[in-house]
Enzyme design. Structure first.
Site, PDB file in Angstrom:
ATOM      1  N   PRO A 166       0.831  -1.217   0.000  1.00  0.00           N
ATOM      2  CA  PRO A 166       0.000   0.000   0.000  1.00  0.00           C
ATOM      3  C   PRO A 166       0.860   1.259   0.000  1.00  0.00           C
ATOM      4  O   PRO A 166       1.615   1.493   0.933  1.00  0.00           O
ATOM      5  CB  PRO A 166      -0.787  -0.109   1.308  1.00  0.00           C
ATOM      6  CG  PRO A 166      -0.518  -1.472   1.844  1.00  0.00           C
ATOM      7  CD  PRO A 166       0.758  -1.946   1.253  1.00  0.00           C
ATOM      8  N   GLU A 167       0.761   2.021  -1.060  1.00  0.00           N
ATOM      9  CA  GLU A 167       1.453   3.300  -1.162  1.00  0.00           C
ATOM     10  C   GLU A 167       0.386   4.397  -1.174  1.00  0.00           C
ATOM     11  O   GLU A 167      -0.768   4.127  -0.887  1.00  0.00           O
ATOM     12  CB  GLU A 167       2.311   3.327  -2.439  1.00  0.00           C
ATOM     13  CG  GLU A 167       3.273   2.141  -2.506  1.00  0.00           C
ATOM     14  CD  GLU A 167       4.099   2.088  -3.779  1.00  0.00           C
ATOM     15  OE1 GLU A 167       4.251   3.130  -4.437  1.00  0.00           O
ATOM     16  OE2 GLU A 167       4.594   1.003  -4.123  1.00  0.00           O
TER      17      GLU A 167
END
Length: 301
Positions: A2-3
């Site tokens: 998750p960015e």
DNA sequence: AATTCGCCCTGTCGGC
DNA sequence: TGCCGACAGGGCGAAT
């Protein structure tokens, strides 16, 4: 992993179902996910608190409560899902408008579910993280920007003005590879391995280029590319390359539109050259030797 | 002072 | 088929 776009998607989708509701109970099932605090104190601190605001800073999710803030980092494999009141745990089938179906979406509570926030009427927020690189912590009041983990963060890529940002924050003498700088959260907050590779490809810059060797037009091109690939990631509800899921448990669609990440050995979508996989700044890196070579740099100028 | 390295962790995959 | 090593990597603290 998750960015920024994945975390942004999660926050946007959680807001309508969680903001304004009250936490009846916080159930921490794996104590070591919690930083700097006794799990018992954590649960009693959250009990009964209303959720006033949910927001994102870099890759952190901030859940502001009445008198403290719950901060969550999803690490590599973290998932934050919303489980509606009528969700049936382990049901073989559920009745829907179209008939009997297998439940879709939200993952059932299992051994990787480390935090359950029970809201009113049986609704739940579930934090699940198989590789346990995620982190949970509590900050007093609304003081989360001054927490050591957040205070070091650089600017939000989508809010900055490129030219003035570069003037102020670009380390023009640095010998680091440019990809290392993009991954540095004290430079830009929220860029990770996927979007760093995508932005470097989009701007035609070799990931191993030294920061100090980039001229201003390249710097500008790169920062614009960062903003573009992040916005595209958000438009597509994030990249579900492996574990990332939206709060309803379904996948994003940006993985179908990646140009280089995860495509080592496959042909470049632009020039058909075989994409090269390497190690840059201790991270798996994919780039196109043609589009991101020295000749490519001339072509862009 | 700047930069790199080692570590944390577990599911998945390829090779034999 | 089953075992096993390699690999995925964000971020912190130690080492260089």
């Amino acid at each position: 992993m998750p960015e920024l776009p994945e975390v942004e998607t999660i926050v946007r989708m959680l807001i309508p179902s969680v903001e304004g509701k009250r936490i009846e109970k916080a159930e921490l099932r794996l104590g070591r996910m919690l930083l700097d605090m006794d799990p018992g104190n954590f649960s009693s601190a959250l009990k009964g608190q209303g959720v006033s605001r949910i927001l994102r800073r870099g890759k952190y999710i901030v859940i502001e409560l009445a008198d403290c803030s719950l901060v969550i980092h999803l690490g590599m494999t973290g998932q934050l899902t919303f489980s509606p009141a009528d969700y049936v745990e382990n049901a073989g089938f559920v009745r829907t408008v179209t008939g009997l179906e297998k439940p879709k979406g939200v993952h059932p509570v299992d051994k990787h579910t480390h935090l359950i926030l029970w809201l009113e009427n049986g609704e739940r927020v579930l934090f699940r993280d198989p590789r346990t690189f995620g982190k949970i912590f509590l900050v007093p009041g609304r003081d989360w920007p001054r927490h050591p983990r957040l205070s070091i963060l650089g600017e939000e890529p989508l809010e900055l003005r490129v030219k003035s940002f570069l003037k102020k924050s670009f380390p023009a003498a640095s010998a680091r590879p440019i990809k290392a700088l993009l991954l540095d959260q004290s430079f830009l907050a929220g860029v990770g391995n996927i979007y760093a590779d995508e932005a470097l490809f989009k701007s035609g810059i070799h990931p191993q280029s030294r920061v100090r060797d980039l001229r201003e037009p390249e710097q500008v091109r790169l920062l614009e590319a960062v903003k573009e690939v992040l916005r595209k990631g958000i438009r597509n509800n994030g990249t579900s390359f492996s574990d990332y899921r939206k709060p309803d448990g379904t996948e994003g669609s940006n993985q179908e539109r990646l140009q280089v990440y995860g495509r080592g050995g496959e042909p470049c979508r632009s020039c058909r050259t075989i994409l090269k996989k390497s190690l840059v700044a201790q991270r798996g890196t994919v780039h196109c030797p043609t589009c991101q070579g020295k000749k490519a740099a001339r072509r862009h100028s």
